[in-house]
Write a protein that holds these residues in place. Structure first.
Motif, PDB file in Angstrom:
ATOM      1  N   UNK A  39       0.868  -1.178   0.000  1.00  0.00           N
ATOM      2  CA  UNK A  39       0.000   0.000   0.000  1.00  0.00           C
ATOM      3  C   UNK A  39       0.902   1.224   0.000  1.00  0.00           C
ATOM      4  N   UNK A  40       0.650   2.153  -0.910  1.00  0.00           N
ATOM      5  CA  UNK A  40       1.398   3.404  -0.950  1.00  0.00           C
ATOM      6  C   UNK A  40       0.442   4.575  -0.985  1.00  0.00           C
ATOM      7  N   UNK A  41       0.904   5.694  -0.470  1.00  0.00           N
ATOM      8  CA  UNK A  41       0.107   6.922  -0.579  1.00  0.00           C
ATOM      9  C   UNK A  41       1.026   8.114  -0.740  1.00  0.00           C
ATOM     10  N   UNK A  42       0.486   9.168  -1.346  1.00  0.00           N
ATOM     11  CA  UNK A  42       1.260  10.379  -1.599  1.00  0.00           C
ATOM     12  C   UNK A  42       0.290  11.546  -1.736  1.00  0.00           C
ATOM     13  N   UNK A  43       0.765  12.748  -1.451  1.00  0.00           N
ATOM     14  CA  UNK A  43      -0.074  13.938  -1.590  1.00  0.00           C
ATOM     15  C   UNK A  43      -0.189  14.394  -3.039  1.00  0.00           C
ATOM     16  N   UNK A  44       0.782  14.028  -3.884  1.00  0.00           N
ATOM     17  CA  UNK A  44       0.852  14.518  -5.257  1.00  0.00           C
ATOM     18  C   UNK A  44       0.123  13.586  -6.220  1.00  0.00           C
ATOM     19  N   UNK A  45      -0.925  14.084  -6.848  1.00  0.00           N
ATOM     20  CA  UNK A  45      -1.649  13.279  -7.829  1.00  0.00           C
ATOM     21  C   UNK A  45      -0.789  13.025  -9.062  1.00  0.00           C
ATOM     22  N   UNK A  46       0.094  13.966  -9.420  1.00  0.00           N
ATOM     23  CA  UNK A  46       0.992  13.748 -10.561  1.00  0.00           C
ATOM     24  C   UNK A  46       1.919  12.564 -10.304  1.00  0.00           C
ATOM     25  N   UNK A  47       2.442  12.486  -9.092  1.00  0.00           N
ATOM     26  CA  UNK A  47       3.298  11.352  -8.743  1.00  0.00           C
ATOM     27  C   UNK A  47       2.507  10.049  -8.761  1.00  0.00           C
TER      28      UNK A  47
END
Length: 262
Positions: A65-73
């Motif tokens: 499971x991964x998460x990030x604030x950047x939708x581009x990433x």
């Protein structure tokens, strides 16, 4: 020359600089999991960026499971995954201090964040919320592998690092500057300049921000407050046979954190 801002909107060039150690990093994480944790297959990556470690871990049969604030990433991460990797990986958009997936509570074998992203959390409250939230997702013997640079508050000169990479026919040069630490505000000014040149292209992508600062005692105090103990510590050489002792003069630190049973 065309000027742009926010290097996180250009994941392919970001990875040209920081995506070179993927296999070695996942090897290191797997060894830490076996040595200090459960050795299990459920992994979590806060601030997973463009997904290079997510893809590598999923290719090894891990459930990620991964998460990030950047939708581009995240878009770049989703695009790179093969159908087999997609079956083993789930990606979410979230801030580090806010991620809470109920289905993961008490079920994660290993969480990891290796490249100082933790220092983007700009207050003690935000950093504590992130660490407490991650701890709740870990199994009792699970581990959080957290890497970032500690701060020498006596430093009298700015620091500079330079990397060079390529994306196809494009040449990428990255220069990162960290200014003098501000002890009272607990922050250091940061500036990154990414110069991209190639056929019909000449870009300067300049990003500025502040990183939160931590001495070793400040980091240890925060971990205790979050209910985490330090099981081991290493440096950015990722050598599992060379742990870093408390009070080491090296500032690059990879902490192996575990829920405190006490």
């Amino acid at each position: 020359m065309e000027k742009r801002t926010d290097w996180y909107e250009h994941p392919e060039y970001y990875e040209a600089i920081f995506g070179t150690d993927t296999v070695r990093e996942v090897d290191f994480l797997q060894t830490l999991s076996e040595r200090h944790g459960t050795g299990g297959k459920r992994w979590l990556e806060p601030a997973c960026g463009a997904g290079r470690l997510v893809a590598e871990a999923a290719s090894r049969g891990l459930q990620v499971v991964g998460y990030d604030i950047s939708e581009a990433m995240l878009a770049h991460a989703r695009k790179r995954l093969t159908p087999a990797q997609r079956r083993r990986a789930k990606l979410f958009q979230s801030r580090m201090e806010a991620f809470a997936e109920p289905s993961l509570e008490g079920r994660v074998d290993l969480a990891h964040n290796l490249v100082s992203t933790f220092r983007y959390l700009d207050s003690e409250a935000a950093a504590l919320a992130h660490l407490e939230g991650t701890r709740r997702l870990l199994k009792p013997q699970g581990i959080y592998v957290l890497g970032f640079h500690l701060t020498d508050y006596a430093r009298e000169k700015p620091e500079h690092e330079r990397w060079v990479g390529r994306v196809g026919r494009d040449h990428v040069v990255c220069n990162t500057h960290e200014g003098l630490p501000e002890r009272r505000q607990r922050r250091s000014p940061m500036r990154n300049r990414l110069r991209v040149t190639g056929p019909g292209k000449d870009w300067l992508i300049e990003t500025t921000w502040y990183f939160r600062t931590y001495s070793e005692p400040q980091a240890r105090k925060l971990f205790r407050a979050a209910g985490l103990r330090i099981a081991a510590a290493y440096d950015f050489d990722y050598d599992v046979e060379s742990p870093v002792r408390r009070g080491s003069l090296r500032l690059d630190r990879v902490f192996v954190l575990q829920p405190d049973a006490g």
